[in-house]
Design a protein around this motif. Structure first.
Motif, short mmCIF file in Angstrom:
data_model
loop_
_atom_site.label_atom_id
_atom_site.label_comp_id
_atom_site.label_asym_id
_atom_site.label_seq_id
_atom_site.Cartn_x
_atom_site.Cartn_y
_atom_site.Cartn_z
N ARG A 138 11.29 45.51 -62.72
CA ARG A 138 11.13 45.28 -61.28
C ARG A 138 9.97 46.12 -60.73
NH1 ARG A 138 11.81 41.34 -59.33
NH2 ARG A 138 11.07 40.85 -61.38
N LEU A 139 8.79 45.80 -61.21
CA LEU A 139 7.61 46.56 -60.84
C LEU A 139 6.44 45.62 -60.63
CD1 LEU A 139 6.73 49.55 -60.49
CD2 LEU A 139 5.90 49.47 -62.85
N GLY A 140 5.77 45.79 -59.51
CA GLY A 140 4.61 44.99 -59.21
C GLY A 140 3.69 45.75 -58.27
N TRP A 141 2.74 45.05 -57.67
CA TRP A 141 1.82 45.71 -56.76
C TRP A 141 1.28 44.72 -55.75
CZ3 TRP A 141 0.79 44.44 -61.82
CH2 TRP A 141 -0.25 43.53 -62.04
N ILE A 142 0.77 45.26 -54.66
CA ILE A 142 -0.01 44.49 -53.69
C ILE A 142 -1.38 45.13 -53.63
CG2 ILE A 142 -0.28 43.86 -51.25
CD1 ILE A 142 2.77 43.75 -51.03
N HIS A 143 -2.41 44.30 -53.76
CA HIS A 143 -3.78 44.77 -53.63
C HIS A 143 -4.29 44.24 -52.30
CE1 HIS A 143 -8.21 44.40 -55.22
NE2 HIS A 143 -8.06 45.45 -54.46
N SER A 144 -4.69 45.16 -51.41
CA SER A 144 -5.17 44.71 -50.10
C SER A 144 -6.13 45.74 -49.50
CB SER A 144 -3.99 44.41 -49.18
OG SER A 144 -4.41 43.63 -48.07
N ASP A 145 -6.48 45.52 -48.24
CA ASP A 145 -7.43 46.42 -47.56
C ASP A 145 -6.68 47.61 -46.96
OD1 ASP A 145 -7.47 45.30 -44.24
OD2 ASP A 145 -6.28 44.40 -45.83
N PRO A 146 -7.41 48.70 -46.63
CA PRO A 146 -6.74 49.92 -46.15
C PRO A 146 -5.79 49.71 -44.97
CG PRO A 146 -9.01 50.41 -46.71
CD PRO A 146 -8.85 48.92 -46.84
N PRO A 147 -6.12 48.94 -43.91
CA PRO A 147 -5.15 48.80 -42.81
C PRO A 147 -3.85 48.12 -43.26
CG PRO A 147 -7.34 48.06 -42.11
CD PRO A 147 -7.42 48.30 -43.58
N THR A 148 -3.97 47.12 -44.12
CA THR A 148 -2.77 46.43 -44.60
C THR A 148 -1.93 47.36 -45.47
OG1 THR A 148 -4.00 44.36 -44.55
CG2 THR A 148 -1.95 44.36 -45.82
N GLY A 188 -10.55 41.94 -45.16
CA GLY A 188 -9.33 41.86 -44.36
C GLY A 188 -8.64 40.52 -44.47
N GLY A 189 -7.34 40.51 -44.15
CA GLY A 189 -6.60 39.26 -44.06
C GLY A 189 -6.17 38.67 -45.39
N VAL A 190 -6.30 39.42 -46.48
CA VAL A 190 -5.94 38.90 -47.81
C VAL A 190 -5.08 39.92 -48.55
CG1 VAL A 190 -6.84 38.16 -50.06
CG2 VAL A 190 -8.08 37.56 -47.96
N LEU A 191 -3.96 39.46 -49.10
CA LEU A 191 -3.13 40.29 -49.99
C LEU A 191 -3.01 39.58 -51.32
CD1 LEU A 191 -1.45 40.21 -46.98
CD2 LEU A 191 -0.23 42.02 -48.18
N SER A 192 -3.23 40.31 -52.40
CA SER A 192 -3.01 39.78 -53.74
C SER A 192 -1.75 40.43 -54.32
CB SER A 192 -4.22 40.07 -54.62
OG SER A 192 -3.89 39.85 -55.98
N LEU A 193 -0.77 39.60 -54.70
CA LEU A 193 0.47 40.11 -55.29
C LEU A 193 0.39 40.03 -56.81
CD1 LEU A 193 3.31 38.36 -53.19
CD2 LEU A 193 1.89 40.31 -52.56
N GLY A 194 0.73 41.12 -57.47
CA GLY A 194 0.78 41.15 -58.93
C GLY A 194 2.12 41.67 -59.40
N SER A 195 2.37 41.56 -60.69
CA SER A 195 3.68 41.93 -61.22
C SER A 195 3.60 42.18 -62.72
CB SER A 195 4.67 40.79 -60.96
OG SER A 195 5.87 41.01 -61.65
N PHE A 196 4.48 43.05 -63.21
CA PHE A 196 4.61 43.24 -64.65
C PHE A 196 5.66 42.31 -65.26
CE2 PHE A 196 2.62 47.18 -63.31
CZ PHE A 196 1.63 47.32 -64.27
N SER A 197 6.28 41.46 -64.43
CA SER A 197 7.37 40.62 -64.93
C SER A 197 6.91 39.61 -65.97
CB SER A 197 8.05 39.88 -63.78
OG SER A 197 8.72 40.79 -62.94
N LYS A 198 5.73 39.02 -65.77
CA LYS A 198 5.29 37.95 -66.67
C LYS A 198 4.50 38.50 -67.86
CE LYS A 198 6.85 35.17 -63.49
NZ LYS A 198 8.20 34.62 -63.61
N ILE A 199 4.03 39.73 -67.76
CA ILE A 199 3.16 40.26 -68.82
C ILE A 199 3.77 41.46 -69.54
CG2 ILE A 199 0.99 39.42 -67.86
CD1 ILE A 199 0.59 42.18 -66.59
#
Lengths: 391, 391
Positions: free
Chosen positions: B230-240, B213-224
Motif C-alpha cells: 500500500r505505497l504510492g506517490w503523487i507527483h505535482s507542483d509545490p502548491p498542490t 500547475g493543475g496536473v497531478l500524476s499518481l504512481g504506485s508500487f502495486s503493479k511493479i
C-alpha cells in the motif's frame, strides 16, 4: 519543501523541550520487538501480505486482534466485527466520507483533539462543541442538543481524553448511546488510549455497544506500539463493517495495510504487545509522578488533575492567564506546549494548556516544567509591572 | 463476515481461471526481494520509520524515488515534488476530498477503470465519460465539453490504459493539459502502468507538465512490486503538494506509510526494483504472445489490439455479442472475465471484455482463452438455434 531531509513528522531541536508533542518518544519505539515480529513473518513462505489484501483486513490478523481486544477492552470482540484501518485518523476520515453527507453537523466534546477537528474540517462539516466536566461529556442537555442539531456524527474520546485526560463513566456511556440512537446520530468513539490506564483499567470500551447499531469504536497501534506502522481498527456492527468493506477505496486498493498487519499479527501471536504495554504503563506512571511534583513546585498556583491514563496533563493557569501569551515567552526559554484554545471549537479555553509526558524522559519533563514555571512568572511579573506604574 | 479466514482480496478456486483479476500473480510477488530490503532496513539502529512520519513522506525515500522516476518517467523529478501515498486509490480518494467540492462533475475516459469510478462515486460526484479512440482521450470536442461541464477533475489513465491498453500520444497530452488549465480543471493522471511497456518505453509521464500547475500524476508500487505494501506517490507542483501535506488527515496521522516507505527505500537504494521490473516485462511479454495466439485460435472473429504495455487485453466480441450474456456460460465452463459495461460511465461497451494476463501463468491463460472460446461458441450456437427455427 526544504533542503533539509525530513524523516519524522516532528523534529525538535536538541536544546528545546516541546511538551506539546503527543507522540511516544524515541526510547519507547520498540525496534527489537518489530524486528523479531518481521523476521518471524517474513521468514515464512506465505506471500499473502504482498498481494491486495482482504478488504476487511487479513482474517488471521483480525483473529489475533480480537483475542487481544477481548482481553483488554472489557467486552467480547469477534474477528468479524473488526475492520482494519491505516490508523485512527484514516478511520475517522473514511467514516466522514461514508457516513456523513456533505454539509453535515458533527458534534464533538469541548475540548477535543484539535487534529481530529482538522480531519473533520477537510470534509466541510459544521463542528459544534458540547459541554464537558471532569468526567467527560455532559449528559444533561445532550438530548436537546441532538434534537436541535441532528448531527450525523458524535465524535468522542471517552477514555483518558485528549486533552483533558477525563474518562466517561459507564452510566453516561449508556445514556449517550441511547440518546444518539434515538436521534440517528452515529457515535464515533476514538479509544486510542484505552490500554494506557495507570491507576487501574478503563471502563469497558464503546465496543460493548456496537451490537445495538450506531456505534463505531476506533482503535490504533500508534499509541501502544509504533505510529509509523499506520495501523488501526474499527470495531462496529455487521452492517457498518459491510459498508466500510464495500466502499470504493477498499474495492480498488484492497485491505488498507496488509504488510503492517502481517508484522503486527506476529507481534500479537508471539505475545509481544502485552509486555510492551506493561513497560509503557510503568514508564508513564513514573513520568506522571515526576511531572506532577514539578508542576506543584514550579507552577504552584496552576490547577490540574493527575492523569489516570493517556498521554497528557491538562493544566489551568492561575488568574485567567492567557496561555497563548505565555507561549512565546516559554519558547524563548526553550519549552513548548499546546495552548487550550487549539482544542476548542469556539475559541475558548484560553487559560488552559496541554502538556504531554509521552515524548520526553523524566529529566527533560522536569526541566521543561521548570522553564514553563519561569515563563509564567515572567508574564505575570510583566503584567504587574505596568499596573504598579499606573498606581 | 464468513467462517472462512480470508487473507487476500481475491481468492479464486483452484479449478477456475478468472481472467478478470487485475493483480500480479502469486509467482510474481517478490518475497525474497522484500525480505532482503526489510533485513537491510530493520538491521539498522534508526527508528524513524516507527514514529509519526514526515507528512510529505520520508525525505530519504523521496530522494530514492525521485532518482528512480527521473530514470524511468521521461522527466526530471525532484524529491520536493513528490508526496507519498498509501497507493494510487488512496491518492485518488485524498485528491477527491481536497480538490473537488461536494457535487462536482468529474470527467473520465469512456471506458475507464471501474474501481476508480467507485472511489469517485463514494464522494457523490457526477461522473461523465468522454469519448476515446485507439490512442486514448479524443482532443476534438474536448474544449466544448470542458466549457460546458466545468469539471473539477479530469481523471485519465494515459498510459497502457485500464481497460483498453491505449497510450495517449505526446501531442494530445500537451493539448489536454492546455485545455484543462484554461477551464480550471485539475488533470489527475493515473500512471500506475507507466513502467510496464513491452514494445519500448512509454511517452514522458504527465509529471512533465506539473510545473505549470493543475496536473497531478499518481504512481504506485502495486503493479511493479507488491500491492500489499500500500505505497504510492503523487507527483505535482509545490502548491498542490503543500495542500496535500497540510490536510487534516496528514496533520493528525503524519506521513501515510512510513514503515512500508522504509522497506521500499531499501528496495530502491539496493537497486532491486529495476531488475524486478525487467523480470515482469519479460514475463508479461511472453504471456501476451501466448494469449494473443490463443485468442486468434479460439476466438478467431474477436477483435483486439496486442497490448504494448500494462495488464490487459481489451477484446471486442463478434456481431455485437453481449459480454454479460457470455459471462455465466463462461463461468460454468471455469473461466471469468470483466464485461465491458463495467468500465462504462453510461452503460455502454456491451460487446467488450477485459482479460488480464497479470495473475496467471501462460498455461492457465491459454486454457482460460480456450474455455472462453467455447463459451462464446455456445452462446452463438444458442442464438442461431431459435433464429433457425423461426425461418
Amino acid at each position: 519543501m526544504t533542503d533539509r531531509i525530513q524523516t519524522a513528522q516532528v523534529e525538535v531541536p536538541a536544546d528545546f523541550i516541546d511538551l506539546g508533542v503527543g507522540q511516544p518518544g524515541q526510547s519507547l519505539l520498540p525496534l527489537d520487538l518489530i524486528r523479531r515480529a518481521a523476521t518471524h513473518r517474513l521468514g515464512g513462505d506465505a506471500t499473502g501480505y504482498l498481494q491486495y489484501g482482504a478488504e476487511q483486513g487479513d482474517g488471521y490478523f483480525r483473529a489475533a486482534l480480537a483475542s487481544f481486544l477481548t482481553a483488554s477492552h472489557g467486552t467480547e470482540v469477534g474477528p468479524d466485527a473488526l475492520f482494519v484501518t491505516a490508523g485512527a485518523s484514516q478511520g475517522l476520515d473514511l467514516v466522514s466520507t461514508l457516513f456523513a453527507p456533505p454539509g453535515s453537523t458533527i458534534c464533538v466534546e469541548e475540548p477535543s483533539y484539535f487534529l481530529a477537528l482538522r480531519v473533520l474540517a477537510d470534509h466541510g462539516f459544521r463542528i459544534v462543541g458540547l459541554p464537558t466536566d471532569a468526567q467527560g461529556l455532559l449528559v444533561d442537555g445532550l438530548e436537546q442538543r441532538l434534537a436541535a442539531l441532528r448531527p450525523a456524527l458524535l465524535y468522542l474520546i471517552p477514555t483518558f481524553q485528549n486533552p483533558t485526560g477525563a474518562t466517561l463513566p459507564p452510566d453516561r456511556r449508556d445514556r449517550v448511546v441511547d440518546l444518539a440512537r434515538r436521534y440517528g446520530t452515529l457515535v464515533v468513539a476514538d479509544e486510542v488510549y484505552h490500554c494506557l490506564g495507570y491507576d487501574g483499567a478503563a471502563p469497558a470500551s464503546f465496543g460493548r455497544h456496537v451490537d445495538g447499531g450506531g456505534v463505531l469504536s476506533l482503535g490504533s497501534f500508534s499509541k501502544i506500539l509504533a505510529p509509523g506502522l499506520r495501523l488501526g481498527w474499527i470495531h462496529s456492527d455487521p452492517p457498518t463493517v459491510r459498508r466500510l468493506v464495500g466502499c470504493g477505496l477498499l474495492d480498488s486498493g484492497g485491505g488498507l495495510n496488509p504488510f503492517a498487519s502481517a508484522v503486527v499479527r506476529s507481534v500479537l501471536e508471539l505475545d509481544l504487545l502485552r509486555p510492551h504495554i506493561d513497560h509503557l504503563r510503568a514508564t508513564f506512571r513514573a513520568r506522571i509522578a515526576a511531572m506532577a511534583e514539578a508542576l506543584r513546585r514550579h507552577l504552584p498556583d496552576a490547577d490540574f488533575e493527575r492523569p489516570a491514563g493517556g498521554y497528557f496533563f491538562w493544566v489551568r493557569l492561575p488568574n485567567g492567564l492567557d496561555a497563548e501569551r505565555v507561549l512565546p515567552v516559554a519558547e524563548a526559554l526553550g519549552v513548548g506546549f499546546r495552548p487550550g484554545i487549539r482544542f476548542s471549537s469556539s475559541g475558548g479555553l484560553r487559560d488552559r494548556l496541554r502538556l504531554s509526558f509521552a515524548f520526553y524522559d523524566t529529566e527533560a519533563l522536569v526541566e521543561g516544567v521548570r522553564r514553563l514555571g519561569q515563563a509564567v512568572a515572567r508574564v505575570r511579573q510583566a503584567d504587574r509591572g505596568p499596573a504598579a506604574q499606573c498606581m
